[in-house]
Design an enzyme around this catalytic site. Structure first.
Site, mmCIF file in Angstrom:
data_model
loop_
_atom_site.group_PDB
_atom_site.id
_atom_site.type_symbol
_atom_site.label_atom_id
_atom_site.label_comp_id
_atom_site.label_asym_id
_atom_site.label_seq_id
_atom_site.Cartn_x
_atom_site.Cartn_y
_atom_site.Cartn_z
ATOM 1 N N CYS A 59 0.846 -1.191 0.000
ATOM 2 C CA CYS A 59 0.000 0.000 0.000
ATOM 3 C C CYS A 59 0.877 1.235 0.000
ATOM 4 C CB CYS A 59 -0.850 0.028 1.260
ATOM 5 S SG CYS A 59 -1.788 -1.470 1.513
ATOM 6 N N ARG A 63 2.778 1.547 -8.387
ATOM 7 C CA ARG A 63 2.768 0.241 -7.734
ATOM 8 C C ARG A 63 1.378 -0.409 -7.727
ATOM 9 N NH1 ARG A 63 3.350 0.237 -3.068
ATOM 10 N NH2 ARG A 63 3.515 2.384 -2.412
ATOM 11 N N TRP A 86 -3.785 -1.808 -1.450
ATOM 12 C CA TRP A 86 -3.754 -3.019 -2.265
ATOM 13 C C TRP A 86 -4.324 -4.078 -1.325
ATOM 14 C CZ3 TRP A 86 -1.777 -4.751 -7.068
ATOM 15 C CH2 TRP A 86 -1.478 -6.113 -7.166
ATOM 16 N N ASN A 122 -0.065 -0.285 6.430
ATOM 17 C CA ASN A 122 0.481 -1.098 5.352
ATOM 18 C C ASN A 122 0.979 -2.387 6.000
ATOM 19 O OD1 ASN A 122 1.783 -2.144 3.183
ATOM 20 N ND2 ASN A 122 3.357 -0.557 3.074
ATOM 21 N N GLY A 123 0.602 -3.549 5.466
ATOM 22 C CA GLY A 123 1.059 -4.815 6.041
ATOM 23 C C GLY A 123 -0.098 -5.647 6.543
ATOM 24 N N GLU A 133 11.759 -22.781 -15.303
ATOM 25 C CA GLU A 133 11.573 -21.368 -14.968
ATOM 26 C C GLU A 133 12.886 -20.588 -15.170
ATOM 27 O OE1 GLU A 133 9.132 -19.543 -14.666
ATOM 28 O OE2 GLU A 133 9.860 -17.779 -13.608
ATOM 29 N N LYS A 142 13.325 -17.371 -17.843
ATOM 30 C CA LYS A 142 13.855 -16.032 -17.542
ATOM 31 C C LYS A 142 14.904 -15.634 -18.577
ATOM 32 C CE LYS A 142 11.243 -15.925 -15.427
ATOM 33 N NZ LYS A 142 9.971 -15.354 -15.456
ATOM 34 N N GLU A 180 13.353 -14.989 -22.054
ATOM 35 C CA GLU A 180 12.465 -13.817 -22.053
ATOM 36 C C GLU A 180 13.241 -12.502 -22.115
ATOM 37 O OE1 GLU A 180 8.492 -14.191 -19.372
ATOM 38 O OE2 GLU A 180 10.339 -14.621 -18.321
ATOM 39 N N HIS A 217 18.200 -38.588 -25.122
ATOM 40 C CA HIS A 217 17.155 -38.910 -26.089
ATOM 41 C C HIS A 217 16.955 -37.799 -27.112
ATOM 42 C CE1 HIS A 217 16.327 -42.461 -23.776
ATOM 43 N NE2 HIS A 217 16.265 -41.703 -22.685
ATOM 44 N N LYS A 222 2.923 -8.093 -19.966
ATOM 45 C CA LYS A 222 2.794 -8.527 -18.571
ATOM 46 C C LYS A 222 1.539 -9.360 -18.381
ATOM 47 C CE LYS A 222 3.913 -8.716 -14.280
ATOM 48 N NZ LYS A 222 4.893 -9.793 -14.066
HETATM 49 C C1 G6P Z 1 2.612 -13.478 -19.461
HETATM 50 C C2 G6P Z 1 3.665 -12.912 -18.543
HETATM 51 C C3 G6P Z 1 4.282 -14.020 -17.697
HETATM 52 C C4 G6P Z 1 3.205 -14.751 -16.936
HETATM 53 C C5 G6P Z 1 2.104 -15.263 -17.861
HETATM 54 C C6 G6P Z 1 0.907 -15.736 -17.075
HETATM 55 O O1 G6P Z 1 3.208 -14.302 -20.391
HETATM 56 O O2 G6P Z 1 4.678 -12.279 -19.300
HETATM 57 O O3 G6P Z 1 5.209 -13.471 -16.784
HETATM 58 O O4 G6P Z 1 3.771 -15.821 -16.243
HETATM 59 O O5 G6P Z 1 1.634 -14.207 -18.710
HETATM 60 O O6 G6P Z 1 0.346 -14.637 -16.445
HETATM 61 P P1 G6P Z 1 -0.520 -14.690 -15.130
HETATM 62 O O7 G6P Z 1 -0.847 -13.264 -14.846
HETATM 63 O O8 G6P Z 1 -1.738 -15.511 -15.455
HETATM 64 O O9 G6P Z 1 0.296 -15.335 -14.083
#
Ligand code: G6P
Length: 620
Positions: free
Chosen positions: A13, A38, A85, A111-112, A492, A496, A499, A515, A615
């Protein structure tokens, strides 16, 4: 001042406060505006007027609050304001801050999370208190209000009140009786004070202070601050005066928004220990029992015969970790689907199954469509979502929030660790309600509660990851490999790197190399291995040798007690071991995130907004 000092923790927040010659209501709204990046779902302001504290608040964007404020001229020399938030209670006008105490003598913003708010609420209800909202903040306001008796100064009431609160918080209090001061308290949620010329301010983050002053004091843990027109003072919880040590901030506003880090991604990587704490806050009690209030009643868990986890991108990778744990710990058959495949795949669904939708944004179109499909088939649905009020959170039967705070970098980091943590908590919760013989829930929960400290240790690997990034930034191809949970994290880690650094990756369980993927190995190729499971260590070492024999270079991420792998790898990264091996695997993502980040930085990539990616993917 270093990046991260005071300004970079996962604040949920926005907090603002001002005392001085300007129109304070305007100043605090301007401060909130500077924290808008934010994200938030409601906002409010409080200031003294006509013998009481006027509180104005509105769900929605800051412009909604602004409209309300602008209805009549508002002028005051002191004000506090908040953008929320939501964590406890949805984003409504009632739940927005500030909140009054029982007698409307004080207004507070927070906040928290107050972990013991339910116990305190019951205690206060028994004494006749009435609450207007469902928030933990209002409970904190009533607790401080109780201490604010005749002759007790506000700072003393706050000091006594916060001693009764447990959890993580930054609190700011304004009183109708003492209009010349604002009192604030901090415990594990950031709060910064701004020292101006003939005016003083406070805020949750540095960007909200910079237009007014560059002299900033970061309030220390468990300290209470009081700002007046011409003074800033600080005391500890025992009332002992503490030194006020201002620091001069050189950052420009954009850098300040990133907590002084060069990119949001790096800020968010560094927020992970704090995110883990926030994610677990209020969900583990003193006896290491899991408390998940939002989930189904206990008998439901004995009926469920299968779990389907449905998600995209990073959230899918988090789902794979969920499967690992649900099957290993609970022996509960679990499948993980890409949302886009699930929705068109005509899935076979047991009526007793549970569908879990993992999503940071809560708005991903394919995941939402898959959810609607499950609902039309009357399957129980559970969301693991970060954004409160999002479509997936609203439409699932139940939702557990990841409480990771807003994630701004397109490449997801802290949301992943929070998603896996929530799925882990859920698995432990199911084991607990089912009283499963053979599952030592307390031990596992104790390990989980120690995870944040271990994540802190992993961040200290950054210099080593910078060295490796410098050495390998031009590699043509990078493998990410592992077995079991390590293989899931490898996916994962690879995501990264591709991406944000645009380096081709090849990710698979290490045992699959022979394989097919092994054909891609040639000199110059790098292989990053996660190897945290002693049971498969020897097999992983064999895979490493196969890569080295063909000219590839091996970087191994291992637990600190591993003395075997170092003899095989070209570079070794050591992370702290968890007794719950699965959590060691999770921790390996932190050095991998740092590796990807620093390679992308050295290659001059647009880290926070990589090419071609968004995003939140709200279209098919
Ligand atoms: C997009 C974002 C990823 C995310 C994916 C799923 O590809 O760039 O970072 O993991 O969507 O998004 P979500 O909001 O459903 O976790």
């Amino acid at each position: 001042m270093n990046p991260g000092d005071g300004g970079s923790i996962a604040t949920m927040c926005g907090i603002a406060g001002y005392i001085g010659p300007r129109n304070a209501v305007e100043v605090v709204l301007d401060q909130l505006k500077r924290l808008e990046y934010r994200g938030y779902d409601s906002a409010g302001v409080a200031y003294p007027a006509n013998g009481h504290i006027e509180v104005l608040k509105r769900a929605g964007k800051l412009t909604e609050l602004k409209k309300l404020v602008d209805e009549v001229p508002r002028d005051s020399r002191i004000a506090i304001a908040h953008s929320r938030w939501a964590t406890h209670g949805g984003p409504t006008n009632e739940n927005a801050h500030p909140h009054y105490d029982a007698y409307e003598r004080i207004a507070i913003i927070h906040n928290g999370i107050i972990e013991n708010y339910l116990d305190l609420r019951e205690e206060l209800l028994a004494k006749g208190h009435k609450f207007r909202s469902q928030t933990d903040t209002e409970v904190a306001a009533h607790v401080i209000g109780e201490e604010y008796t005749e002759g007790v100064p506000l700072e003393e009431a706050v000091r006594k009140g916060v001693k009764r609160l447990r959890g993580a918080y930054a609190l700011v209090v304004l009183s109708q009786h003492e209009k010349g001061k604002i009192v604030a308290a901090r415990n594990a949620s950031p709060l910064v004070l701004g020292i101006g010329a003939g005016e003083n301010l406070l805020a949750s983050d540095i960007p909200a202070l910079l237009p007014y002053t560059r002299e900033v004091v970061v309030l220390e843990e468990n300290n209470i601050a009081m700002i007046t027109l011409d003074n800033v003072s600080i005391m500890d919880l025992d009332g002992r005066e503490q030194p006020v040590k201002p620091i001069h901030i050189e950052w420009d506003i954009a850098a300040a928004e990133r907590g002084g880090y060069d990119h949001f991604m790096l800020k968010e990587i560094h927020e992970q220990p704090e995110v883990l704490r926030q994610c677990l806050a209020g969900r583990i009690d003193d006896n290491y029992q899991v408390r998940l209030e939002q989930v189904f009643s206990e008998h439901v868990w004995t009926e469920i015969d299968r779990v389907n986890i449905i998600a995209c991108g990073t959230a899918y990778n988090a789902g794979l970790m969920g499967k690992h744990l649900f099957e290993k710990l609970l022996r509960l058959p679990t499948d993980v689907y890409y949302s886009s495949e699930f929705r068109y795949g005509d899935p076979v669904l047991s009526p007793k199954s549970l569908a879990i939708f993992v999503s940071q944004s809560g708005e991903t179109a394919d995941t939402l469509a898959a959810l609607r499909l499950c609902k039309s088939r009357r399957i129980r649905t559970l969301g693991v979502v970060n954004v409160i009020g999002s479509s997936i959170a609203r439409e699932c039967d139940r939702t557990i929030f990841t409480q990771a705070g807003p994630e701004i970098s397109v490449a997801s980091t802290k949301a992943y660790t929070a998603q896996v943590t929530v799925l882990t908590l859920l698995a432990m919760y199911i084991a607990q309600v089912q009283e499963m013989p053979g599952v030592r829930v307390e031990e596992a929960v104790a390990e989980l509660s120690g995870l944040a400290a271990k994540a802190d240790e992993c961040l200290k690997l950054e210099p080593q990851m910078i060295e490796l990034a410098t050495q390998f930034k031009d590699m043509p191809l990078c493998f990410f490999l592992g077995r079991g949970a390590d293989a899931n994290v490898a996916l994962e880690g690879a995501l990264k790197l591709k991406e944000i650094a645009y380096i081709p990756t090849q990710e698979s369980p290490a045992g699959e190399m022979k394989h097919g993927p092994l054909a891609l190995v040639q000199p110059g190729v790098i292989a990053v291995f996660g190897s945290t499971d002693p049971e498969t260590r020897d097999k992983v070492v064999s895979s490493m040798k196969e890569i080295q024999a063909r000219g590839g270079t091996v970087i191994a991420v291992v637990t600190e007690d591993d003395t075997v792998t170092e003899r095989a790898a070209d570079a070794i990264i050591r992370i702290p071991a968890s007794k719950l091996g699965f959590l060691s695997a999770l921790l390996t993502i932190i050095p991998m995130q740092l590796f990807a980040y620093h390679i992308a930085r050295l290659r001059g990539c647009e880290i926070d907004q990589p090419r071609n990616l968004a995003k939140s993917v709200t279209v098919e």
